[in-house]
Scaffold this active site. Sequence first.
Site, short mmCIF file in Angstrom:
data_model
loop_
_atom_site.label_atom_id
_atom_site.label_comp_id
_atom_site.label_asym_id
_atom_site.label_seq_id
_atom_site.Cartn_x
_atom_site.Cartn_y
_atom_site.Cartn_z
N SER A 158 -14.57 2.60 -49.50
CA SER A 158 -13.27 1.50 -49.28
C SER A 158 -13.44 0.79 -48.22
O SER A 158 -14.24 0.93 -47.16
CB SER A 158 -12.17 2.62 -48.91
OG SER A 158 -10.72 1.59 -48.55
N TYR A 171 -7.42 8.75 -43.70
CA TYR A 171 -8.03 8.16 -45.17
C TYR A 171 -9.32 7.26 -44.68
O TYR A 171 -10.30 7.54 -45.20
CB TYR A 171 -7.00 7.54 -45.99
CG TYR A 171 -7.67 6.68 -47.01
CD1 TYR A 171 -8.00 7.34 -48.09
CD2 TYR A 171 -8.03 5.11 -47.16
CE1 TYR A 171 -8.56 6.72 -49.19
CE2 TYR A 171 -8.41 4.55 -47.75
CZ TYR A 171 -8.72 5.40 -49.16
OH TYR A 171 -9.54 4.69 -50.29
#
Length: 280
Positions: A158, A171
């Site tokens: 990501s 995350y």
Amino acid sequence: MKKKIAIITGASSGLGREFVRQLDKKMEVLRKKNAAEKLKENPKEKSNDILDEMWVIARREDRLTELRSQISTTLRVIPLDLTQKESFQAIHTRLKEEQPDVRYLINAAGFGKIGSWKDISIEDCDDMIDLNCRAAVDMTQLVLPFMSRGANVLELCSTAGFQPFPYLNIYSASKAFLYRYSRALRVELLGEGIHVTAVCPYWVKDTEFIGTAQNTDNSTYIRHFPLSSREKNVVRHALMDSELGLPVSTPGLVCTVHRIAAKFIPSEVMMGIWAFLRRI
């Protein structure tokens, strides 16, 4: 001859499901090309990249089964929870029994949660680390012995992995781990001709990720998700970048600019910019 397969985790929804669909379309094109070559008097060598089967892995068996009616490639449905270590023994047993030639490994399973440290449960923290980090590494370690020259590994990282993100801290840290792991593994595998690509998209608006991330006691720390990508574009760019052998795929303008900026701007400044942007 060994069966050529692709293995896609997180295939029940979002980017994982879209990878299944787009890989299938790629296989359809190759099958038609081979069929056309057979009709020629002097046919060229047929493509050896056609998949015999795709193994799709996720918890929701019904969602995986639905994919069968949407694609033409043979689908092997493997309903497993990759936060459970026993799942990997089951996968390893299948691989040893069938000895396939894995042409694609796409680790798309993962999730995130938005909130401060006190808004996210320990269980969710552990599951994020298990699924985003341990599961991806375990799958890669298990599958690599069954891959050969020309195969592709896509690790779904990501743009969050490029810098620390307050209120998305677990995350972003998990994706930073997977990003660094992918970059180093690529170098280790260069001599074997196996390509590893770290796929680093920005927010993707048409998956379940944002809804899941907001499902905490307080997700108002991030108000909007401007300039979000779409899953079809992310997957199309990721597959193209993987075929080109690129180490990193940033499928969109925002994630490309973010990757460049994070190389030169100190983390404290980047977090200050983030503090402003998340309130917009």
